[in-house]
Each structure stands twice: as structure tokens, then as C-alpha cells.
Design an enzyme around this catalytic site. Sequence first.
Site, PDB file in Angstrom:
ATOM      1  N   HIS A  30      -7.960 -10.834  -6.121  1.00  0.00           N
ATOM      2  CA  HIS A  30      -9.348 -11.361  -5.983  1.00  0.00           C
ATOM      3  C   HIS A  30     -10.019 -10.705  -6.837  1.00  0.00           C
ATOM      4  O   HIS A  30     -10.123  -9.390  -7.236  1.00  0.00           O
ATOM      5  CB  HIS A  30      -9.594 -10.992  -4.553  1.00  0.00           C
ATOM      6  CG  HIS A  30      -9.128 -12.053  -3.290  1.00  0.00           C
ATOM      7  ND1 HIS A  30      -9.349 -13.224  -3.248  1.00  0.00           N
ATOM      8  CD2 HIS A  30      -8.097 -11.354  -2.734  1.00  0.00           C
ATOM      9  CE1 HIS A  30      -8.634 -13.611  -2.241  1.00  0.00           C
ATOM     10  NE2 HIS A  30      -7.836 -12.737  -1.857  1.00  0.00           N
ATOM     11  N   LYS A  61     -11.160 -15.699   4.196  1.00  0.00           N
ATOM     12  CA  LYS A  61     -11.423 -16.734   3.107  1.00  0.00           C
ATOM     13  C   LYS A  61     -11.222 -18.333   3.039  1.00  0.00           C
ATOM     14  O   LYS A  61     -11.285 -19.100   2.334  1.00  0.00           O
ATOM     15  CB  LYS A  61     -10.938 -16.032   1.861  1.00  0.00           C
ATOM     16  CG  LYS A  61     -11.316 -14.732   1.384  1.00  0.00           C
ATOM     17  CD  LYS A  61     -10.736 -14.215   0.360  1.00  0.00           C
ATOM     18  CE  LYS A  61     -11.304 -12.540   0.051  1.00  0.00           C
ATOM     19  NZ  LYS A  61     -10.977 -11.709   1.074  1.00  0.00           N
ATOM     20  N   GLU A 120      10.268   3.373   6.596  1.00  0.00           N
ATOM     21  CA  GLU A 120       9.969   2.025   6.818  1.00  0.00           C
ATOM     22  C   GLU A 120      10.888   1.632   8.144  1.00  0.00           C
ATOM     23  O   GLU A 120      12.009   1.783   8.348  1.00  0.00           O
ATOM     24  CB  GLU A 120      10.361   1.138   5.420  1.00  0.00           C
ATOM     25  CG  GLU A 120      10.414  -0.392   5.856  1.00  0.00           C
ATOM     26  CD  GLU A 120       9.149  -0.870   6.412  1.00  0.00           C
ATOM     27  OE1 GLU A 120       9.276  -1.543   7.538  1.00  0.00           O
ATOM     28  OE2 GLU A 120       8.030  -0.697   5.985  1.00  0.00           O
ATOM     29  N   ILE A 175       0.940  -1.192  -0.132  1.00  0.00           N
ATOM     30  CA  ILE A 175       0.151   0.137   0.036  1.00  0.00           C
ATOM     31  C   ILE A 175       0.972   1.238  -0.042  1.00  0.00           C
ATOM     32  O   ILE A 175       0.661   2.244  -0.807  1.00  0.00           O
ATOM     33  CB  ILE A 175      -0.971   0.108   1.149  1.00  0.00           C
ATOM     34  CG1 ILE A 175      -1.679  -1.236   1.137  1.00  0.00           C
ATOM     35  CG2 ILE A 175      -1.875   1.089   1.302  1.00  0.00           C
ATOM     36  CD1 ILE A 175      -2.661  -1.354   0.018  1.00  0.00           C
ATOM     37  N   SER A 203      -7.192  -8.445   3.256  1.00  0.00           N
ATOM     38  CA  SER A 203      -7.608  -8.719   2.187  1.00  0.00           C
ATOM     39  C   SER A 203      -8.892  -8.309   1.909  1.00  0.00           C
ATOM     40  O   SER A 203      -9.941  -8.016   2.731  1.00  0.00           O
ATOM     41  CB  SER A 203      -7.829 -10.463   2.404  1.00  0.00           C
ATOM     42  OG  SER A 203      -8.321 -10.803   1.020  1.00  0.00           O
TER      43      SER A 203
END
Length: 473
Positions: A49, A249, A31, A12, A335
Site C-alpha cells: 500500500h 479497503k 510457530e 511480521i 492491513s
Amino acid sequence: MFDVAVIGAGVIGAMIARELARYDLRVAVLEKEADAAAGASRANSGIVHAGFDAAEGSLKAKFNVEGNRLMAGVCEELGVEYKNNGSVVLAFGKEQEGTLHTLLRRGEANGVKGLKILSREELFEREPNASRNATAALFAPTGGIVCPYGLTFAALGNAMDNGAEFFPDFELVRAEKGDTLRLFSADGREIEAKYAVNCAGAGAAKIARLFGDTSFTIGARKGEYILLDSAADGLVKSTVFTVPTAAGKGVLVTPTVDQNVLIGPTSVEENTFETSIRRAAFAELISKAKAMCENIPFGETITSFAGVRAYCDRHDFILEESAAAPLFNAAGIESPGLTSAPAIGRYVAEKTAARLGAKRKENFSPKRKSYFFFRKLSDEKKNEIIAADPDFGKIVCRCESVTLGEILYALRANPPARTIDGVKLRTRAGMGRCQSGFCQPSVLETICKERGIGPLEVTKNGKHSEIIAGGEI
């Protein structure tokens, strides 16, 4: 002074930085680890997906479908492997077949194209190794697979090629608000910026609190995986799911873009964000995978790993400006976060650029050379490169046929690899059947020469992971 500080270099953050680099903005990417893609972006399923899972009207649904639409083009620009292999959701019995129809209707409402319920016969025609106990399946032709860390490195590298600056090992511990933001690392470094974007993954709530924002909380679930060697390639064509549950999922069986087969993840509530593999995970994954597919060659297992995925108390993505500071929160991106990343990157960059009154650059270059450009060439082209640069004719990793030239490219291209894992993730040196048993000493020696450091300073993945500990060399 930077215009924007992007906090977190997962997929992201990398996608946001790339999109911000299209504007006349000075961008810093902070980071806390030694490399990008160090958290969930390094250890996930790599699934693009289709978009039939997320609730209608949710941010997950919106950005999933849009990200899916953008993914192939983004990967082509960035030189990243992407395969549109489709996905199937298996049903076992009438009750689960009803769930397939619910997913079909939801997907159509979300704008997913081409969804179809497959009969048992149609399922086995597409996936001969699907469980004979399956009675039907939902087929999503727009599903795909991608290398999640490859996409992260490439997006961040493209941002850096266009002027963004990367600050690894920058663990943000204090933020001071004034005319500008002053951001301080644990080791005493300081970055000044007009605006910040919080995309720190599992640490996003902690980062928000440094700015005085307590509007959300983040939890974590650990997902454990088994990875099979490329000898198992062809077991399944599509990504194979079962019907989803409240915890996610579920376990999937999927090919990877590198011809491996991936099985997982588990779903374990995790408060410490650690990534060890539970012994019980193997039995759980094997049992669930056997219930989904026949003929799985578990004897081809080459490694296992775990990742920690963040989830938010709002049960949806958070994509909004904070009321507490000049800060945009891109948090709770569980997700389908990987799939959504290209769309989220555009959205956050557009909001941030508008906030700062920035205009688009005329000289932004969206293209980036693949880490795998050499192995994709014809023998004739390879020989031309080897004639000009003999390092491309020297094999370092025999399992994956990785050359010294490719390793040196990974150590020099943005963002440059600095660790053993950094080289491994960029080049696949050490990802084959022997799992670095033969090539690691050569990789270590190359890192030492290229970076001008001693072997005691080389780490696997950053602080406290030295390859050689103590003693005389």
C-alpha cells in the site's frame, strides 16, 4: 538458552527475526503450525500500500509509508518478486470524488509521494478495463504488489542462514516468568529465553495472556478471494480499489507477481478463525468486481481461498513492551501490515537489541537466493545447471514448468518445506490450471525420499491433513 523467542512465523515475525539476526543474539522462532506463513501471511491480497488510507499520526500511517519505501530493496536482497505497479481508487459520482480528495490530503500528510487525481479520461488511458461508470480516480504511483508468503519464507530463511533457529509445530500453551522465560509447547517441549516478542497474529491476545498481559483484545475478519489463471493477465495494470469503508479497503481487482489476477476480499466477522469459503462469497465477489472492471474473464477461475485477518480493539498497531513481562507485543497488525513489515521488523529489533544490550554483527549477510532463480535464467545458463545437476532438467509440474531440482531446493533451503503446501508455496508446483492434479504424486514421492518418511506421513499442511489416509500401500 535463547536471548529472544519470536512467537509467530508470519511476515511480521519473519521480518523481526531477520532484523534480530543482525545482532549478536541467539534467536528462536516459535510457530504453532507446520510451516511459516500459515495464517494471514499466506492468504492475503499481496498489496504494498502507498499509505493514503491510515489516519494521520497513527502507527499504521508511519510504518506503512516507511515499509513501502523499504520494500523494493528488501525484496531485492531476499530474491523475492516485487512489482511497483501503482494503485488506483475508483470514484463513482461527486460524493465519492470528494472522498478521493480526502484520501489525497491524508496521503500527502502521511508523506506519500506522487498522489494524483485522475480524470475519467486519464483513468481509462491507464486502465482500459475500468468500469465506464467511474467518474474519477486517485492514482498512487508508489503502490506495489509482492508475494506475501514468498516474502515470509525468504525473510525467515535469511534469519536462519544468519543463525536463528526455527521451531515449527510449537504451539505455546504455558509461559513461566522468573530469572528467564520458560516457554512450553502443547507436546511438552520447552524453550528458555531472556525475552520474547509476541507477533502471533490472530492469536496475539491469547499469547499475551499467557504472560499475564490483558491490555488488548483481538478480533478477526475472514476475507474470501477468487484467483484467475494467468490467461487473465493484463486485465488490469494497477491494483484497482474503490473508496474504503469502516470495514476495510473493500474488494479489489489486482494483478499478482505471478501473472494471475486476484479478486477479493470479502469482510466477514469471524470468531472461530476458520477459512472455509461461503457459497455466497462467489456471488458477492463477482458482483462487486463487475462494478469495478469490465471484461473480467471469470471463466478463467482456477481456485478460491480465504484468510483471516486480525484486528485490535485499539484500532491501530500495537508496538510496545508489555508491563506484565519481558515481552514486546507486535499485535493487531492488520492491513497495511504486509507493507509495514520491513519497517516494523527494524523497529522491534532495535528496541529489543537495546533492551538486551546487544551489538550488531559484522558478518550478517542480507542476501538470499531466490526460490525461482532457475526459471529466471537464460536457456544457456539453464543448460549449464542441468549439465551439472540433471534434476533441473526434469519437469514435475507441467502447468508452471517446475523442475525436480527446484523442488529439492525448496526441501533443503531454510526454512525447509515439509508438506505438499510447503513445496507448492515455495515453487508454484500445483498452482497452475490443474491445481496439483498431475504433479502431486511426484511431489509426494520426492518428499518421502528426501525426508525418509512413508507416504502415509506426508501431509498437505500439517496435522490432520494427511494426503493418504489409512490402508495398505
